[in-house]
Design a protein around this motif. Structure first.
Motif, mmCIF file in Angstrom:
data_model
loop_
_atom_site.group_PDB
_atom_site.id
_atom_site.type_symbol
_atom_site.label_atom_id
_atom_site.label_comp_id
_atom_site.label_asym_id
_atom_site.label_seq_id
_atom_site.Cartn_x
_atom_site.Cartn_y
_atom_site.Cartn_z
ATOM 1 N N TRP A 112 0.375 -2.038 -12.923
ATOM 2 C CA TRP A 112 0.376 -3.453 -13.295
ATOM 3 C C TRP A 112 1.707 -4.111 -12.950
ATOM 4 C CZ3 TRP A 112 -2.260 -7.619 -14.324
ATOM 5 C CH2 TRP A 112 -1.692 -8.652 -15.056
ATOM 6 N N TRP A 113 2.813 -3.447 -13.279
ATOM 7 C CA TRP A 113 4.129 -4.033 -13.002
ATOM 8 C C TRP A 113 4.411 -4.072 -11.505
ATOM 9 C CZ3 TRP A 113 5.684 -6.996 -16.479
ATOM 10 C CH2 TRP A 113 5.584 -6.694 -17.836
ATOM 11 N N VAL A 114 3.945 -3.071 -10.771
ATOM 12 C CA VAL A 114 4.127 -3.092 -9.305
ATOM 13 C C VAL A 114 3.325 -4.235 -8.696
ATOM 14 C CG1 VAL A 114 3.642 -1.836 -7.182
ATOM 15 C CG2 VAL A 114 4.689 -0.656 -9.095
ATOM 16 N N GLY A 150 4.928 -7.237 -6.601
ATOM 17 C CA GLY A 150 4.493 -7.534 -5.246
ATOM 18 C C GLY A 150 4.063 -8.984 -5.076
ATOM 19 N N LEU A 151 3.365 -9.521 -6.081
ATOM 20 C CA LEU A 151 2.955 -10.923 -6.016
ATOM 21 C C LEU A 151 4.155 -11.861 -6.032
ATOM 22 C CD1 LEU A 151 -0.144 -10.927 -8.402
ATOM 23 C CD2 LEU A 151 -0.150 -11.135 -5.923
ATOM 24 N N VAL A 152 5.148 -11.530 -6.861
ATOM 25 C CA VAL A 152 6.356 -12.366 -6.920
ATOM 26 C C VAL A 152 7.074 -12.366 -5.578
ATOM 27 C CG1 VAL A 152 8.640 -12.577 -7.971
ATOM 28 C CG2 VAL A 152 6.664 -12.138 -9.410
ATOM 29 N N LEU A 153 7.220 -11.189 -4.971
ATOM 30 C CA LEU A 153 7.879 -11.110 -3.664
ATOM 31 C C LEU A 153 7.090 -11.862 -2.591
ATOM 32 C CD1 LEU A 153 9.054 -7.378 -3.613
ATOM 33 C CD2 LEU A 153 10.473 -9.419 -3.878
ATOM 34 N N PHE A 154 5.763 -11.721 -2.636
ATOM 35 C CA PHE A 154 4.921 -12.409 -1.655
ATOM 36 C C PHE A 154 5.074 -13.922 -1.774
ATOM 37 C CE2 PHE A 154 0.850 -14.410 -0.544
ATOM 38 C CZ PHE A 154 0.736 -14.000 0.773
ATOM 39 N N ILE A 155 5.035 -14.441 -3.002
ATOM 40 C CA ILE A 155 5.181 -15.886 -3.220
ATOM 41 C C ILE A 155 6.572 -16.355 -2.792
ATOM 42 C CG2 ILE A 155 5.264 -17.671 -4.996
ATOM 43 C CD1 ILE A 155 3.135 -16.065 -6.515
ATOM 44 N N PHE A 156 7.599 -15.538 -3.117
ATOM 45 C CA PHE A 156 8.975 -15.921 -2.801
ATOM 46 C C PHE A 156 9.172 -16.070 -1.290
ATOM 47 C CE2 PHE A 156 13.274 -14.553 -1.579
ATOM 48 C CZ PHE A 156 14.017 -15.548 -2.204
ATOM 49 N N PHE A 157 8.706 -15.091 -0.516
ATOM 50 C CA PHE A 157 8.937 -15.127 0.925
ATOM 51 C C PHE A 157 8.045 -16.155 1.625
ATOM 52 C CE2 PHE A 157 10.679 -10.846 0.090
ATOM 53 C CZ PHE A 157 11.908 -11.009 0.706
ATOM 54 N N ASN A 158 6.849 -16.383 1.100
ATOM 55 C CA ASN A 158 5.966 -17.345 1.751
ATOM 56 C C ASN A 158 6.227 -18.777 1.312
ATOM 57 O OD1 ASN A 158 3.483 -16.126 3.441
ATOM 58 N ND2 ASN A 158 4.161 -14.641 1.922
ATOM 59 N N ALA A 159 6.984 -18.961 0.233
ATOM 60 C CA ALA A 159 7.318 -20.312 -0.208
ATOM 61 C C ALA A 159 8.445 -20.925 0.621
ATOM 62 C CB ALA A 159 7.720 -20.302 -1.681
ATOM 63 N N LYS A 160 9.174 -20.110 1.360
ATOM 64 C CA LYS A 160 10.258 -20.610 2.200
ATOM 65 C C LYS A 160 9.692 -21.467 3.341
ATOM 66 C CE LYS A 160 13.441 -17.621 3.245
ATOM 67 N NZ LYS A 160 14.068 -16.385 3.763
ATOM 68 N N ARG A 161 10.425 -22.539 3.713
ATOM 69 C CA ARG A 161 9.986 -23.435 4.786
ATOM 70 C C ARG A 161 9.977 -22.684 6.115
ATOM 71 N NH1 ARG A 161 12.485 -26.722 8.456
ATOM 72 N NH2 ARG A 161 14.532 -26.099 7.668
ATOM 73 N N ILE A 183 0.836 -1.210 0.000
ATOM 74 C CA ILE A 183 0.000 0.000 0.000
ATOM 75 C C ILE A 183 0.865 1.252 0.000
ATOM 76 C CG2 ILE A 183 -1.663 1.315 1.360
ATOM 77 C CD1 ILE A 183 -2.840 -1.376 2.286
ATOM 78 N N VAL A 184 1.945 1.243 0.790
ATOM 79 C CA VAL A 184 2.842 2.408 0.836
ATOM 80 C C VAL A 184 3.481 2.656 -0.528
ATOM 81 C CG1 VAL A 184 4.998 3.289 1.815
ATOM 82 C CG2 VAL A 184 3.296 2.231 3.300
ATOM 83 N N VAL A 185 3.932 1.582 -1.181
ATOM 84 C CA VAL A 185 4.544 1.728 -2.503
ATOM 85 C C VAL A 185 3.532 2.277 -3.501
ATOM 86 C CG1 VAL A 185 5.551 0.463 -4.437
ATOM 87 C CG2 VAL A 185 6.285 -0.042 -2.121
ATOM 88 N N MET A 186 2.294 1.779 -3.460
ATOM 89 C CA MET A 186 1.261 2.264 -4.372
ATOM 90 C C MET A 186 0.961 3.742 -4.132
ATOM 91 S SD MET A 186 0.496 -0.113 -6.462
ATOM 92 C CE MET A 186 -0.982 0.582 -7.150
ATOM 93 N N LEU A 187 0.927 4.148 -2.869
ATOM 94 C CA LEU A 187 0.669 5.562 -2.558
ATOM 95 C C LEU A 187 1.802 6.444 -3.062
ATOM 96 C CD1 LEU A 187 -0.782 5.312 1.073
ATOM 97 C CD2 LEU A 187 -2.018 5.890 -1.031
ATOM 98 N N ALA A 227 0.151 5.264 -16.306
ATOM 99 C CA ALA A 227 -0.197 5.049 -14.898
ATOM 100 C C ALA A 227 -0.639 3.609 -14.657
ATOM 101 C CB ALA A 227 -1.305 6.024 -14.484
ATOM 102 N N LEU A 228 -1.501 3.089 -15.538
ATOM 103 C CA LEU A 228 -1.952 1.704 -15.385
ATOM 104 C C LEU A 228 -0.817 0.715 -15.606
ATOM 105 C CD1 LEU A 228 -5.409 1.860 -17.213
ATOM 106 C CD2 LEU A 228 -4.972 1.838 -14.757
ATOM 107 N N LYS A 229 0.077 1.059 -16.519
ATOM 108 C CA LYS A 229 1.207 0.163 -16.771
ATOM 109 C C LYS A 229 2.101 0.047 -15.540
ATOM 110 C CE LYS A 229 4.583 1.621 -19.349
ATOM 111 N NZ LYS A 229 5.387 2.040 -20.517
#
Length: 385
Positions: free
Chosen positions: A257-259, A263-274, A13-17, A252-254
């Protein structure tokens, strides 16, 4: 909701703002690239000319996105007007245009650079004729003397430095400090005519929107006959069929979209760790000996039994002498004092004073005060050093 997910959500949310604030405060930058694109509204696009061209050619204009080579191989056309505006055509396409002109068509070619073999075949040589930041385009016909256009933004400075006798000059570049140079020529080729203008910049949005500039463009195209005109536009302006074209076409939309994807990639990366159970911290066992000694000392201090403390200190000292110095402590006489003096190196005065205090501590009827205990403790520690 897990704590880690809350942290990621807050960061996102902070990054989006921050991106939203940067987008709101962003100053629009003008694209001054000379693209000559019929769909571009930037200063050097052809959006305005593309919409006004139908009226200029009396609704007898066709925009062709094919190359001249492909178009004329598929369509057998009679005489017509051919228009090319800053389009990078291949050699075979130029040959097709020359074939059409030799059979009676007219060609209006508006390019800053023409292939050398084409320019040689129609009798001129183009080059840089000006490096001035501003110049004026005028026609040589007296009927059009009052119609001109001033180029004050990035003129190409291209023109014709060598012209064969059969070539007619229709327009020139006029400058204050230089002589006039040809920029618009006419040459007969077979049964038709070729018109070449070396400064297509006057057809762009920036100049056509200036007051009076449209009149110069009308004068230039008035040399063409009143008949069907085909305009070979760039073929890379087709609309993309990609389903994300609307999002990616809007800056702006582009960015959003990339953010989102990042964010999804980072979320998956950190939550995939054991995830591992937290190992509890085991505090080591404390050494309570010092605390015990302090407690006992405080107890004696509160009771004020200095005599008992002197007796225990004396007992501890004599035991230490027997074990470490190997001296018999049964009789605290003069012989004992000499042995202690020889083995410790302390003065006889200090040893005799210490023996006197030890005897006082061992005497159950002696009157002991706090200062006696302190003095004996100091002397005994000094002797055992």
């Amino acid at each position: 909701m897990k704590k880690t997910f809350k942290i990621y959500a807050v960061i996102f949310i902070v990054v989006m703002l921050i991106l939203a604030l940067l987008e709101v405060n962003k100053t629009e930058t003008t694209n001054w690239r000379k693209n000559f694109d019929i769909n571009e509204k930037s200063p050097f696009g052809l959006f305005v000319f593309s919409h006004e061209a139908k009226g200029l050619f009396k609704n007898n204009l066709k925009k062709i996105e094919q190359t001249p080579y492909d178009y004329y191989n598929q369509h057998k056309k009679g005489v017509q007007n051919i228009m090319v505006i800053e389009n990078d055509l291949d050699k075979e396409s130029w040959k097709k245009i020359l074939d059409q002109v030799s059979n009676g068509s007219d060609a209006m070619i508006m390019v800053s650079r023409v292939p050398k073999d084409i320019s040689d075949s129609i009798g001129y040589y183009d080059s840089d004729i000006s490096f001035a930041e501003e110049n004026v385009l005028k026609l040589t016909d007296k009927e059009y003397q009052n119609d001109f256009i001033k180029l004050d933004k990035f003129p190409s400075g291209r023109g014709f430095s060598y012209i064969k006798p059969k070539v007619e000059v229709l327009g020139k570049t006029v400058e204050k400090n230089n002589s006039d140079q040809a920029n618009f020529i006419k040459v007969s080729f077979g049964k038709g005519t070729i018109y070449v203008h070396s400064e297509p910049l006057f057809l762009t949005n920036y100049y056509l929107l200036k007051p009076g500039s449209i009149k110069y463009a009308e004068d230039v195209f008035s040399y063409l006959q009143d008949r069907e005109t085909v305009w070979f536009v760039k073929s890379d302006t087709k609309v993309s069929r990609f389903f994300m074209r609307f999002v990616l076409s809007n800056p702006a939309l582009k960015y959003a979209w990339w953010v989102l994807l990042g964010g999804l990639v980072l979320f998956i990366f950190f939550n995939a760790k054991r995830k591992q159970r937290i190992v509890p911290i085991l505090e080591p066992l404390r050494n309570t000996s010092v605390d015990f000694v302090k407690s006992i000392g405080n107890l004696y201090l509160q009771e004020g039994d200095f005599h008992d403390m002197m007796a225990k200190k004396a007992q501890y000292f004599l035991n230490k002498v027997r074990m470490d110095l190997l001296i018999d402590t049964q009789n605290l006489d003069e012989e004992f004092a000499k042995k202690l003096h020889l083995k410790t190196g302390k003065t006889m005065e200090m040893i005799n004073e210490a023996i006197a205090l030890i005897r006082k501590g061992q005497d159950p009827y002696a009157d002991v005060i706090k200062e006696d205990l302190a003095r004996m403790n100091h002397l005994l520690d000094e002797i055992l050093k």
